[in-house]
Design a protein around this motif. Structure first.
Motif, PDB file in Angstrom:
ATOM      1  N   PHE A 103       0.826  -1.213   0.000  1.00 44.07           N
ATOM      2  CA  PHE A 103       0.000   0.000   0.000  1.00 44.07           C
ATOM      3  C   PHE A 103       0.856   1.258   0.000  1.00 44.07           C
ATOM      4  O   PHE A 103       1.977   1.257   0.500  1.00 44.07           O
ATOM      5  N   ASN A 104       0.268   2.318  -0.565  1.00 46.16           N
ATOM      6  CA  ASN A 104       0.833   3.639  -0.378  1.00 46.16           C
ATOM      7  C   ASN A 104      -0.144   4.384   0.533  1.00 46.16           C
ATOM      8  O   ASN A 104      -1.319   4.526   0.206  1.00 46.16           O
ATOM      9  N   PHE A 105       0.339   4.816   1.659  1.00 40.44           N
ATOM     10  CA  PHE A 105      -0.555   5.407   2.667  1.00 40.44           C
ATOM     11  C   PHE A 105      -0.687   6.926   2.525  1.00 40.44           C
ATOM     12  O   PHE A 105      -1.293   7.569   3.370  1.00 40.44           O
ATOM     13  N   ASN A 106      -0.117   7.482   1.469  1.00 47.72           N
ATOM     14  CA  ASN A 106      -0.165   8.929   1.291  1.00 47.72           C
ATOM     15  C   ASN A 106      -1.606   9.441   1.365  1.00 47.72           C
ATOM     16  O   ASN A 106      -2.475   8.959   0.636  1.00 47.72           O
ATOM     17  N   ALA A 107      -1.838  10.382   2.277  1.00 44.31           N
ATOM     18  CA  ALA A 107      -3.154  11.015   2.476  1.00 44.31           C
ATOM     19  C   ALA A 107      -4.233  10.020   2.936  1.00 44.31           C
ATOM     20  O   ALA A 107      -5.418  10.324   2.900  1.00 44.31           O
ATOM     21  N   LYS A 108      -3.802   8.841   3.373  1.00 45.67           N
ATOM     22  CA  LYS A 108      -4.756   7.849   3.886  1.00 45.67           C
ATOM     23  C   LYS A 108      -4.694   7.795   5.410  1.00 45.67           C
ATOM     24  O   LYS A 108      -3.656   8.059   6.019  1.00 45.67           O
ATOM     25  N   LYS A 109      -5.846   7.407   5.970  1.00 47.43           N
ATOM     26  CA  LYS A 109      -5.873   7.171   7.418  1.00 47.43           C
ATOM     27  C   LYS A 109      -5.817   5.667   7.644  1.00 47.43           C
ATOM     28  O   LYS A 109      -6.724   4.934   7.242  1.00 47.43           O
ATOM     29  N   ALA A 110      -4.758   5.212   8.299  1.00 50.83           N
ATOM     30  CA  ALA A 110      -4.648   3.781   8.603  1.00 50.83           C
ATOM     31  C   ALA A 110      -5.196   3.552  10.004  1.00 50.83           C
ATOM     32  O   ALA A 110      -4.818   4.249  10.946  1.00 50.83           O
ATOM     33  N   ILE A 111      -6.112   2.616  10.126  1.00 50.54           N
ATOM     34  CA  ILE A 111      -6.576   2.260  11.465  1.00 50.54           C
ATOM     35  C   ILE A 111      -5.882   0.956  11.842  1.00 50.54           C
ATOM     36  O   ILE A 111      -6.023  -0.065  11.163  1.00 50.54           O
ATOM     37  N   ILE A 112      -5.054   1.029  12.876  1.00 50.58           N
ATOM     38  CA  ILE A 112      -4.188  -0.106  13.217  1.00 50.58           C
ATOM     39  C   ILE A 112      -4.599  -0.736  14.540  1.00 50.58           C
ATOM     40  O   ILE A 112      -4.695  -0.045  15.563  1.00 50.58           O
ATOM     41  N   ARG A 113      -4.832  -2.050  14.531  1.00 50.62           N
ATOM     42  CA  ARG A 113      -5.028  -2.757  15.800  1.00 50.62           C
ATOM     43  C   ARG A 113      -3.638  -3.087  16.329  1.00 50.62           C
ATOM     44  O   ARG A 113      -2.889  -3.861  15.718  1.00 50.62           O
ATOM     45  N   VAL A 114      -3.272  -2.454  17.434  1.00 50.83           N
ATOM     46  CA  VAL A 114      -1.985  -2.734  18.062  1.00 50.83           C
ATOM     47  C   VAL A 114      -2.238  -3.417  19.401  1.00 50.83           C
ATOM     48  O   VAL A 114      -3.371  -3.470  19.885  1.00 50.83           O
ATOM     49  N   ASP A 115      -1.184  -3.952  19.976  1.00 54.95           N
ATOM     50  CA  ASP A 115      -1.293  -4.519  21.314  1.00 54.95           C
ATOM     51  C   ASP A 115      -0.518  -3.615  22.269  1.00 54.95           C
ATOM     52  O   ASP A 115       0.672  -3.779  22.464  1.00 54.95           O
ATOM     53  N   PHE A 116      -1.229  -2.636  22.815  1.00 54.42           N
ATOM     54  CA  PHE A 116      -0.621  -1.727  23.794  1.00 54.42           C
ATOM     55  C   PHE A 116      -1.058  -2.122  25.203  1.00 54.42           C
ATOM     56  O   PHE A 116      -1.184  -1.285  26.093  1.00 54.42           O
ATOM     57  N   ASN A 117      -1.292  -3.387  25.396  1.00 53.37           N
ATOM     58  CA  ASN A 117      -1.673  -3.897  26.712  1.00 53.37           C
ATOM     59  C   ASN A 117      -0.402  -4.015  27.556  1.00 53.37           C
ATOM     60  O   ASN A 117       0.112  -5.099  27.789  1.00 53.37           O
ATOM     61  N   VAL A 118       0.109  -2.864  27.984  1.00 49.71           N
ATOM     62  CA  VAL A 118       1.406  -2.805  28.671  1.00 49.71           C
ATOM     63  C   VAL A 118       1.204  -2.781  30.190  1.00 49.71           C
ATOM     64  O   VAL A 118       0.155  -2.354  30.675  1.00 49.71           O
ATOM     65  N   PRO A 119       2.215  -3.233  30.939  1.00 53.84           N
ATOM     66  CA  PRO A 119       2.087  -3.183  32.404  1.00 53.84           C
ATOM     67  C   PRO A 119       2.260  -1.758  32.942  1.00 53.84           C
ATOM     68  O   PRO A 119       3.099  -0.998  32.442  1.00 53.84           O
ATOM     69  N   LEU A 120       1.462  -1.412  33.939  1.00 55.68           N
ATOM     70  CA  LEU A 120       1.537  -0.087  34.582  1.00 55.68           C
ATOM     71  C   LEU A 120       1.866  -0.270  36.061  1.00 55.68           C
ATOM     72  O   LEU A 120       1.464  -1.270  36.656  1.00 55.68           O
ATOM     73  N   ASP A 121       2.582   0.695  36.646  1.00 60.04           N
ATOM     74  CA  ASP A 121       2.806   0.621  38.093  1.00 60.04           C
ATOM     75  C   ASP A 121       1.645   1.300  38.833  1.00 60.04           C
ATOM     76  O   ASP A 121       0.673   1.714  38.207  1.00 60.04           O
ATOM     77  N   GLN A 156     -11.655  12.509  12.012  1.00 54.80           N
ATOM     78  CA  GLN A 156     -11.871  13.406  10.880  1.00 54.80           C
ATOM     79  C   GLN A 156     -10.832  14.533  10.844  1.00 54.80           C
ATOM     80  O   GLN A 156     -10.371  14.936   9.789  1.00 54.80           O
ATOM     81  N   ASN A 157     -10.476  15.030  12.041  1.00 53.74           N
ATOM     82  CA  ASN A 157      -9.540  16.160  12.112  1.00 53.74           C
ATOM     83  C   ASN A 157      -8.079  15.762  11.967  1.00 53.74           C
ATOM     84  O   ASN A 157      -7.201  16.610  11.971  1.00 53.74           O
ATOM     85  N   LEU A 158      -7.854  14.475  11.868  1.00 56.14           N
ATOM     86  CA  LEU A 158      -6.475  13.982  11.839  1.00 56.14           C
ATOM     87  C   LEU A 158      -5.780  14.370  10.529  1.00 56.14           C
ATOM     88  O   LEU A 158      -6.326  14.179   9.443  1.00 56.14           O
ATOM     89  N   LYS A 159      -4.562  14.932  10.655  1.00 59.33           N
ATOM     90  CA  LYS A 159      -3.807  15.370   9.463  1.00 59.33           C
ATOM     91  C   LYS A 159      -2.708  14.359   9.146  1.00 59.33           C
ATOM     92  O   LYS A 159      -2.245  13.648  10.048  1.00 59.33           O
ATOM     93  N   PRO A 160      -2.258  14.322   7.897  1.00 64.56           N
ATOM     94  CA  PRO A 160      -1.121  13.451   7.564  1.00 64.56           C
ATOM     95  C   PRO A 160       0.039  13.714   8.531  1.00 64.56           C
ATOM     96  O   PRO A 160       0.303  14.862   8.885  1.00 64.56           O
ATOM     97  N   GLY A 161       0.669  12.637   8.972  1.00 62.93           N
ATOM     98  CA  GLY A 161       1.794  12.779   9.898  1.00 62.93           C
ATOM     99  C   GLY A 161       1.382  12.711  11.364  1.00 62.93           C
ATOM    100  O   GLY A 161       2.231  12.666  12.246  1.00 62.93           O
ATOM    101  N   GLN A 162       0.060  12.696  11.620  1.00 63.15           N
ATOM    102  CA  GLN A 162      -0.396  12.674  13.013  1.00 63.15           C
ATOM    103  C   GLN A 162      -0.799  11.261  13.455  1.00 63.15           C
ATOM    104  O   GLN A 162      -1.171  10.416  12.633  1.00 63.15           O
ATOM    105  N   VAL A 163      -0.716  11.063  14.769  1.00 63.09           N
ATOM    106  CA  VAL A 163      -1.083   9.771  15.357  1.00 63.09           C
ATOM    107  C   VAL A 163      -2.152   9.992  16.424  1.00 63.09           C
ATOM    108  O   VAL A 163      -1.994  10.837  17.310  1.00 63.09           O
TER     109      VAL A 163
END
Ligand code: AMP
Length: 395
Positions: free
Chosen positions: A7-25, A102-109
């Protein structure tokens, strides 16, 4: 198999399922950012293309909306790891999520709030999945740890992206590594299976008998085999109702020309405790009142030969009760053999919760070819199952 490269993601919004189930203190600080770091290559690649990223994950096992499980707690760590400010949507659905996306711009997370604040996530609810899908243009699954679950964000969502869906770099690497062990392996292939019980590993053993040349069986499983073969195992852990099965595995292995290696000696202890008295004994002659808690020196010498002669090595499960220093030697030594064989050109894959923990604890992580990020998912793949999260992308 579609990956980011397709894929070329230019000007696209990628919705990514990540595993951020990290341990917290207790102050909600992230104590181990490994999982965030693991997702970084995928995120970087999409941003470099000129795309934007919407991250969705679960954290813990909340019952409804509970602040201690809010992904807000990890925003600063994620920003630090990714090297850009991560925006946060206080909800993963509804107008809050829609406006933020909707407000998300290229380069933003953008990171969405914990998916499991809604029961619909684990229920695999189609409408919930559709709402999530509406936020992005391309669906990327990069969460191996949840790929064995048919949840809304891991599996169901994929149907709303008939062609615009792919594996992230991390998940693609997991699949590749397993393929290198199970399907396109360089022989001889050795699987080391340890851990406590035959019953939890039996499907794995049966499935990989067709794929390997050698199988080292260690840990607590040892004693079910040894007893079935007529040995005296003292007070060692044993599943009496699995003795027949153990003999059947040995018979099958013979039929398939797989060499099975079981410890010949063990470190026996007079109590399940780090400060117990210990002695090295023949695995078939463990005295009453004593239990085998680690592989002995003769066994390790033999395992060394097998490992050094292997070109492909799979390791799942510790050789002893490595959580106690007195019984960690077998697991550490085995880890070092695998590291040495890897340095000599073998491909090594370590997977399954406890062996991954051992490899990290003993500083061997960088010396293995690949250390899997998914415990349960890895086991299910070794059992020969097609994971729903993977099937949904291949569809
Ligand atoms: P599993 O979750 O089945 O991979 O088992 C991992 C656990 O097996 C670890 O917590 C080890 O302490 C345990 N284990 C390994 N060897 C033995 C043994 N000989 N006796 C009892 N437990 C063992």
């Amino acid at each position: 198999m579609k990956t980011l490269q397709d894929f070329n993601f230019n000007a696209k919004k990628a919705i990514i399922r990540v595993d951020f189930n990290v341990p917290l203190d207790e102050h909600f600080n992230v104590t181990d950012a490994n999982r965030i770091e693991a997702a970084k290559p995928t995120i970087d690649r999409i941003l470099a293309d000129g795309g934007s990223v919407i991250l969705m994950s679960h954290l813990g096992r909340p019952k409804g909306k509970q602040d201690q499980f809010s992904l807000r707690h990890i925003v600063s760590k994620a920003s630090e790891v990714l090297g850009i400010p991560v925006l946060f949507a206080e909800d993963c659905r509804g107008t809050v999520a829609q406006n933020a996306a909707q407000n998300l711009k290229p380069g933003q997370v953008l990171l969405l709030e914990n998916l499991r604040f809604y029961a619909e996530e684990e229920a695999g609810d189609v409408n919930f999945a559709k709402e999530l899908a509406s936020l992005g243009d391309i669906y990327v699954n990069d969460a191996f740890g949840t790929a064995h679950r048919a949840h809304a964000s891991t599996t169901i969502i994929a149907q709303f992206f008939p062609t615009d869906k792919c594996f992230g770099l991390l998940l693609a690497k997991e699949i590749d590594s397993l393929n290198r062990v199970l399907n396109n392996s360089v022989k001889p292939v050795t699987a080391v299976l340890g851990g406590s019980k035959v019953s939890s590993k039996i499907t794995v053993i049966e499935n990989i008998l067709d794929k390997v040349d050698h199988m080292i069986i260690g840990g607590g499983m040892t004693f079910t085999f040894v007893k079935a073969l007529g040995g005296k195992i003292g007070d060692s852990i044993c599943e009496d109702d699995k003795q027949e099965l153990a003999l059947e595995i040995l018979r099958l292995a013979k039929e398939k020309n797989v060499q099975i290696h079981i410890p010949v000696d063990v470190v026996a202890a007079d109590a399940f405790a780090n400060d117990a008295n210990t002695q090295i004994v023949d695995v078939r002659e463990i005295p009453d009142g004593w239990q085998g808690l680690d592989a002995g020196p003769k066994s390790l010498e033999h395992f060394k030969k097998v490992i050094m002669d292997s070109k492909t090595i799979l390791w799942n499960g510790p050789l002893g009760v490595f959580e106690m220093e007195t019984f960690a030697k077998g697991t550490i030594t085995l880890g070092n053999f695998i590291a040495e064989s890897t340095a000599n050109g073998a491909f090594s894959l370590v997977g399954g919760g406890d062996s991954v923990a051992a490899v990290k604890q003993f500083g061997l992580e960088d010396k293995m070819s690949y250390v899997s990020t998914g415990g349960g998912a890895m086991l299910e793949m070794l059992e020969g199952r097609v994971l729903p999260g993977i099937a949904a992308i291949l569809d």
